[in-house]
Design an enzyme around this catalytic site. Structure first.
Site, PDB file in Angstrom:
ATOM      1  N   THR A 244     -48.281 -10.506  21.995  1.00 53.31           N
ATOM      2  CA  THR A 244     -48.734 -11.484  22.991  1.00 53.31           C
ATOM      3  C   THR A 244     -47.890 -11.414  24.262  1.00 53.31           C
ATOM      4  O   THR A 244     -47.994 -12.296  25.115  1.00 53.31           O
ATOM      5  CB  THR A 244     -48.677 -12.909  22.414  1.00 53.31           C
ATOM      6  OG1 THR A 244     -47.366 -13.165  21.891  1.00 53.31           O
ATOM      7  CG2 THR A 244     -49.703 -13.091  21.309  1.00 53.31           C
TER       8      THR A 244
ATOM      9  N   ASN B 290     -39.613  -8.105  20.230  1.00 52.51           N
ATOM     10  CA  ASN B 290     -40.923  -7.946  20.872  1.00 52.51           C
ATOM     11  C   ASN B 290     -41.371  -6.487  20.932  1.00 52.51           C
ATOM     12  O   ASN B 290     -42.367  -6.110  20.330  1.00 52.51           O
ATOM     13  CB  ASN B 290     -40.890  -8.509  22.294  1.00 52.51           C
ATOM     14  CG  ASN B 290     -41.416  -9.917  22.384  1.00 52.51           C
ATOM     15  OD1 ASN B 290     -41.797 -10.516  21.387  1.00 52.51           O
ATOM     16  ND2 ASN B 290     -41.428 -10.472  23.592  1.00 52.51           N
TER      17      ASN B 290
ATOM     18  N   ALA C 298     -47.276  -5.955  25.724  1.00 53.30           N
ATOM     19  CA  ALA C 298     -48.346  -5.151  25.127  1.00 53.30           C
ATOM     20  C   ALA C 298     -49.718  -5.734  25.422  1.00 53.30           C
ATOM     21  O   ALA C 298     -50.692  -4.997  25.614  1.00 53.30           O
ATOM     22  CB  ALA C 298     -48.134  -5.032  23.617  1.00 53.30           C
TER      23      ALA C 298
ATOM     24  N   ASP D 216     -38.842 -17.805  25.783  1.00 56.63           N
ATOM     25  CA  ASP D 216     -38.894 -16.787  24.738  1.00 56.63           C
ATOM     26  C   ASP D 216     -37.812 -15.722  24.932  1.00 56.63           C
ATOM     27  O   ASP D 216     -37.288 -15.168  23.965  1.00 56.63           O
ATOM     28  CB  ASP D 216     -40.273 -16.133  24.711  1.00 56.63           C
ATOM     29  CG  ASP D 216     -41.324 -17.015  24.045  1.00 56.63           C
ATOM     30  OD1 ASP D 216     -40.956 -18.073  23.486  1.00 56.63           O
ATOM     31  OD2 ASP D 216     -42.514 -16.648  24.088  1.00 56.63           O
TER      32      ASP D 216
END
EC number: 2.7.1.23
Length: 300
Positions: A193, A152, A196, A78
């Site tokens: 996900t 993100n 946080a 990611d």
């Protein structure tokens, strides 16, 4: 998410990966041979072209790919996709992820499925999600001393110090609170996900037009995560004098702050166009990546 079945078919394809990952390079070679077999034009990230000289491909930066390609495939975790997304979002080029990392919420094609799943996408069988990003601006008086963007999260941290940070939070011009804590996470639904979640924040569906603010180890038990509208303007006024905090976008190298600096965060005007092969399911991804229990006899 909306389905785009049998519509646009991709022919000019950019490939991005981490050069230090042998697994990613192995998958890249496999992917290049497959794409050539489908008569696709392949453009390779300039940072990894030197690791694959035998392929004889054209090299380009992420920005150049955004202008020239009609699909960019990111091979890695990611984190690799986050880096590509911050550049590619403004070009509206679709991005597809092949997972060679860990959790893989964004890079959802398994290495063993590269040819079959990428083949489906090339045949026009895919769905797309539009994920919003955040803009960061750090102001020191009337001067902008730092900028950034994040898919993100944007995170305020105490940096090298073990001391807490004092700051004031404003949302859309309204004073919310003054807080003493280890920092604050401002997250998109995509980032909910990630860090946080580790900080105790809620999981947010990617369709939501919202942000979540998650305090890090606040000095008061009543400081809880706060969900706000996606078009909110967040301002954080640094009031601490003992600490030089950092603010970071998607875990990248941070901007060093000082007392009276103001962090301004808002939604970017451009969205990331994230492509998924057929059958993508956010809740199945949560079960798989987060270890949620399944129905008896269900492997997913």
């Amino acid at each position: 998410m909306r389905s785009l079945v049998a519509q646009e078919k991709f022919r000019n394809i950019g490939l991005i990966a981490r050069s230090e990952s042998e697994q990613a390079l192995y998958s890249l070679r496999q992917l290049i041979h497959f794409l050539h077999g489908r008569d696709c034009t392949v453009i390779l990230d300039k940072h990894i072209i030197g690791h694959l000289p035998e392929m004889g491909l054209q090299a380009a930066s992420a920005s150049q790919m955004g202008e020239a390609c009609d699909l960019v495939i990111v091979v890695g975790g990611d984190g690799s996709l986050l880096g590509a997304a911050r550049t590619l979002a403004r070009y509206k080029v679709p991005v597809l992820g092949v997972n060679r990392g860990h959790l893989g919420f964004l890079t959802d094609i398994l290495p063993s499925e590269i040819e079959s799943r990428v083949g489906q996408v090339l045949d026009g069988e895919y769905s797309t999600e539009k994920r919003f990003l955040l803009d960061l601006e750090v102001r020191r008086g009337r001067t902008v001393v730092g900028e950034g963007s994040a898919l993100n999260d944007i995170v305020l941290l105490s940096g090298d110090s073990v001391h807490m940070i004092d700051f004031e939070l404003m949302i859309d011009g309204h004073f919310v609170y003054g807080q003493r804590s280890d920092g604050l996470i401002v997250s998109t639904p995509t980032g909910s996900t990630a860090y946080a979640l580790s900080g105790g924040g809620p999981i947010m569906h990617p369709k939501l037009d919202a942000m979540v603010l998650v305090p890090l180890n606040p000095h008061t038990l009543t400081s809880r995560p706060l969900v706000v509208a996606g078009d909110s303007e967040i301002k954080i006024h640094i009031t601490t004098e003992k600490v030089r905090p950092l603010v970071s976008c998607d875990g990248t190298e941070g901007i060093r702050l000082q007392v009276d600096d103001v962090i301004a965060i808002r939604k970017k005007p451009h969205r990331l166009h994230l492509i998924h092969p057929p059958g993508h399911d956010f809740y199945q991804a949560c079960r798989s990546k987060l270890g949620w229990s399944s129905r008896p006899g269900d492997n997913n």
